[in-house]
Structure formats: C-alpha cells, structure tokens
Design an enzyme around this catalytic site. Structure first.
Site, PDB file in Angstrom:
ATOM      1  N   GLY A  11       6.549  46.697  63.693  1.00 49.79           N
ATOM      2  CA  GLY A  11       6.754  45.280  64.025  1.00 49.79           C
ATOM      3  C   GLY A  11       5.820  44.853  65.148  1.00 49.79           C
ATOM      4  N   ARG A  72       3.585  48.733  57.672  1.00 51.06           N
ATOM      5  CA  ARG A  72       4.267  50.030  57.608  1.00 51.06           C
ATOM      6  C   ARG A  72       3.715  50.734  56.366  1.00 51.06           C
ATOM      7  NH1 ARG A  72       8.838  46.433  59.522  1.00 51.06           N
ATOM      8  NH2 ARG A  72       9.163  47.118  61.652  1.00 51.06           N
ATOM      9  N   ASP A 103       8.755  53.803  67.846  1.00 50.49           N
ATOM     10  CA  ASP A 103       8.957  55.235  67.597  1.00 50.49           C
ATOM     11  C   ASP A 103       8.320  55.723  66.289  1.00 50.49           C
ATOM     12  OD1 ASP A 103      10.819  53.811  66.157  1.00 50.49           O
ATOM     13  OD2 ASP A 103      12.530  55.072  66.681  1.00 50.49           O
ATOM     14  N   ASP A 127      12.020  45.427  70.881  1.00 47.15           N
ATOM     15  CA  ASP A 127      13.380  45.987  70.960  1.00 47.15           C
ATOM     16  C   ASP A 127      13.703  46.705  72.276  1.00 47.15           C
ATOM     17  OD1 ASP A 127      13.678  45.060  68.429  1.00 47.15           O
ATOM     18  OD2 ASP A 127      13.842  47.015  67.457  1.00 47.15           O
ATOM     19  N   ARG A 171      18.132  46.266  65.986  1.00 38.85           N
ATOM     20  CA  ARG A 171      18.895  46.958  64.951  1.00 38.85           C
ATOM     21  C   ARG A 171      19.804  48.034  65.535  1.00 38.85           C
ATOM     22  NH1 ARG A 171      13.881  48.108  61.070  1.00 38.85           N
ATOM     23  NH2 ARG A 171      12.938  48.181  63.120  1.00 38.85           N
TER      24      ARG A 171
HETATM   25  O1  F6P Z   1      11.542  46.678  65.549  1.00 35.82           O
HETATM   26  C1  F6P Z   1      11.246  45.363  65.837  1.00 35.82           C
HETATM   27  C2  F6P Z   1      12.015  44.425  64.963  1.00 35.82           C
HETATM   28  O2  F6P Z   1      11.645  43.119  65.355  1.00 35.82           O
HETATM   29  C3  F6P Z   1      13.539  44.577  64.968  1.00 35.82           C
HETATM   30  O3  F6P Z   1      14.162  43.993  66.077  1.00 35.82           O
HETATM   31  C4  F6P Z   1      13.894  43.893  63.660  1.00 35.82           C
HETATM   32  O4  F6P Z   1      15.121  44.351  63.187  1.00 35.82           O
HETATM   33  C5  F6P Z   1      12.769  44.313  62.765  1.00 35.82           C
HETATM   34  O5  F6P Z   1      11.661  44.572  63.602  1.00 35.82           O
HETATM   35  C6  F6P Z   1      12.399  43.309  61.715  1.00 35.82           C
HETATM   36  O6  F6P Z   1      11.399  43.842  60.923  1.00 35.82           O
HETATM   37  P1  F6P Z   1      10.525  42.998  59.881  1.00 35.82           P
HETATM   38  O7  F6P Z   1       9.569  42.161  60.656  1.00 35.82           O
HETATM   39  O8  F6P Z   1       9.861  44.031  59.056  1.00 35.82           O
HETATM   40  O9  F6P Z   1      11.491  42.146  59.118  1.00 35.82           O
END
Ligand code: F6P
Length: 323
Positions: A11, A72, A103, A127, A171
């Site tokens: 993210g 990812r 992580d 986060d 999360r």
């Molecule tokens: O890990 C960062 C984060 O923003 C989390 O807080 C959130 O749950 C997730 O990424 C959302 O991911 P995506 O942008 O893939 O929907």
C-alpha cells in the site's frame, strides 16, 4: 560504477516520494548510479527499470503517492520468482536494493538478501504496524487526514444531534483509530486489539447524553472484530438500543493520499539518507527506523520479530477524557 535499485511496494503512503528523493540524491552524491524500479517487485520481474538522475526526483517532496508506483506480486512470493529477480538484477548490474513498504515488502527484501542481494528496508505504511520503529512513513499524514475529517463530521453531527461512526483503515493495528480518535475527541474508539462490546458504547453514549451532549463520534478501525458486522452492525445496535440517529462515514483511500506532513517529509528524508549510508558501509539485510527520536537500523529478522504493543495507557486515557 556501482548501482542501487529502489522500489516501493504494498500500500502506498504519503512521504514515500520524499524517501525516494532522499535515496536517489544521497546515492548520486556518493557517486552511485540509481535505478528506479516501477510497480514494486512485480515491476522488477517485468524489468521495468528507469535510470534516475537528480532532477527525476525534483518537485516530489510535497507529493503524496509514489512516483515509482506500487503493487503486490504473487510471482515474487514464489522461489522461482525470486531467483528470476536476482538474475534480472545481476543482468542490469544492480548490487543493492532499497525497498520502501511494510512487513510484506520487508519479507521480500529478506529473501533477496538470502540470495546475495544487499537490501535495506525503509518503513512506509499508514498503518504504523511495524513494531521496531516508533513511526512509519505516512502514519502522521494519514492521522491528520482523519482528524480533519472528524472535525468536519463533528460540525454536522452537532447540528443534527447524531451519532457518527467514522471507519478508518487498520486491518490488524489500531494506531490510526486510537491516535486520531484521541486527537479528534472521539467518544468511543474501537480497535482490533481491544474487545469492546456495543453495550459499553451504548453506556458511554447514555452517560454523555445525561450531561446534555446529544452528538458523538465513534472511531472504528476497519479490522476491529469485537463488534459483529463492523460499522453496519454497530449502527444497527445503536439505533436499536439507544434510538440514536446514526450515520456512517468510511474514510477509505482518502487516508492514503495527500501531501505528506512536515513530520513525514523529515522522517522520510532521514530514513532515505540513512538507508544509502548503510549500503555504502557494506551493510545489508537491515531496516531503518526511528526510536526515541533517534534514527536506528536493525537486522530485518529481528525487526520483523518485534511484537507490536498496543498503547493501552493512551486508550484508557482517551476514555477518561471523553466522559
Ligand atoms: O496496509 C495499508 C492499508 O492502507 C491498510 O490500512 C488497508 O487495509 C489496506 O492497505 C488497503 O489495501 P488496498 O489499497 O489494496 O485496498
């Protein structure tokens, strides 16, 4: 000339650009060639390299997102994928890699390090869920975005005597909800780490109503599981048990964008600079961070093994301050 690669993965987070700028400028200052790798580990496997010069990172310190883009990659999670990545890095002549992310990103760096690539990780995620560092890049900006939203929601909440539930990201980690809730004066804060039930929230609402306060703000982390069905479940329970007029705001990806705060820009600049210095000193398999206001570095394995402790003291204090 030795070459350093840099990528952002997972993210995105405000301040990643400031970190990229610091890495590129420091590396060039010390005579290194720098390649930006677009779209994280996925771009590495697709050979999406772009040579970076001093002006390629001009005018980005104030911009949210990441100019290198992020993603990812499932392929990189496989052994074959990582072996392919090492071959590609060798072919381009990249000996060292700076990765910016959370992580998952660090786990990838660790695996590459085991295959002989020098790697340094910079913590970038809103986060704040990496326990070895007090702050990750992006957390401060996201928290301020939430506080700004809460202040606006509070205005209308007060006009209509409503209960407003504000759902924020996080999360597994309740830091955003806790500190934004604390700074935003939320009447209740719901996080993944604490088992709070709707009854307690209703009780708190009734207490504040007794002293004439008809509106309230509940900050709820998206990953909180103690309340069934999250914000929707909580709304139903409050409507039913308290006859409250409830609205839900899901802040979503608003929290991930925007110009980075001064804190995040300074942190990102220091961490980016430190990452390159470590590579120059011949260090690898390490991550950089900030602890007690000092820039630190640590072995990736050790850093990932540090257990995140929820700040219960602040959580309890927030409860006292919002009676
Ligand atoms: O890990 C960062 C984060 O923003 C989390 O807080 C959130 O749950 C997730 O990424 C959302 O991911 P995506 O942008 O893939 O929907």
């Amino acid at each position: 000339m030795k070459a350093i690669g840099i990528l952002t993965s997972g993210g995105d987070a405000p301040g990643m650009n400031a970190a990229i700028r610091a890495v590129v400028r420091t590396a060039i200052y010390y005579g290194y060639k720098v390649y930006g790798i677009e779209k994280g580990y996925k771009g590495l496997l697709n050979e999406e390299f772009v040579e970076m010069d001093l002006s390629s990172v001009g005018d980005i310190i104030q911009r949210g997102g990441t100019i290198l883009k992020s993603s990812r990659s499932d392929e990189f999670r496989t052994e074959e994928g990582r072996a392919k990545a090492v071959k590609i890095l060798e072919k381009i002549g990249i000996e060292s890699l700076v990765v910016i992310g959370g992580d998952g990103t660090f786990n990838g760096a660790k695996k590459l390090c085991e295959l002989g690539v020098s790697t340094i990780g910079i913590p970038g995620t809103i986060d704040n869920d990496l326990a070895y560092t007090d702050y990750t890049i992006g957390f401060d900006t996201a928290m301020n975005t939430i506080i700004d939203a809460i202040s606006k929601i509070r205005d209308t909440s007060s006009s209509h005597d409503r209960v407003n539930i504000v759902e924020v990201m996080g999360r597994h980690c309740g830091d955003l909800a806790l500190y934004a809730g604390l700074a935003g004066g939320a009447e209740s804060i719901v996080v993944p780490e604490i088992d709070i039930k709707t009854e307690e929230i209703v009780k708190r609402l009734k207490t504040t109503q007794k002293r004439g306060k008809k509106h309230s703000i509940i900050v709820l982390a998206e990953g909180a599981t103690s309340i069934e069905n999250g914000a929707i479940g909580l709304k139903a329970a409050l409507t039913d048990e308290d006859k409250a007029d409830v609205r839900i705001t899901v802040l979503g990806h608003v929290q991930r964008g925007g110009a980075p705060s001064a804190f995040d820009r300074i942190l990102a600049s220091k961490l980016g600079n430190k990452a390159v210095e470590l590579l120059i000193e011949g260090k690898s398999g390490r991550v950089v961070g900030i602890k007690n206001n000092e820039i630190i570095d640590m072995d990736i394995d050790e850093a990932l093994a540090v257990e995140k402790k929820f700040d219960e003291e602040s959580y309890e204090m927030a409860k006292v301050l919002s009676i």
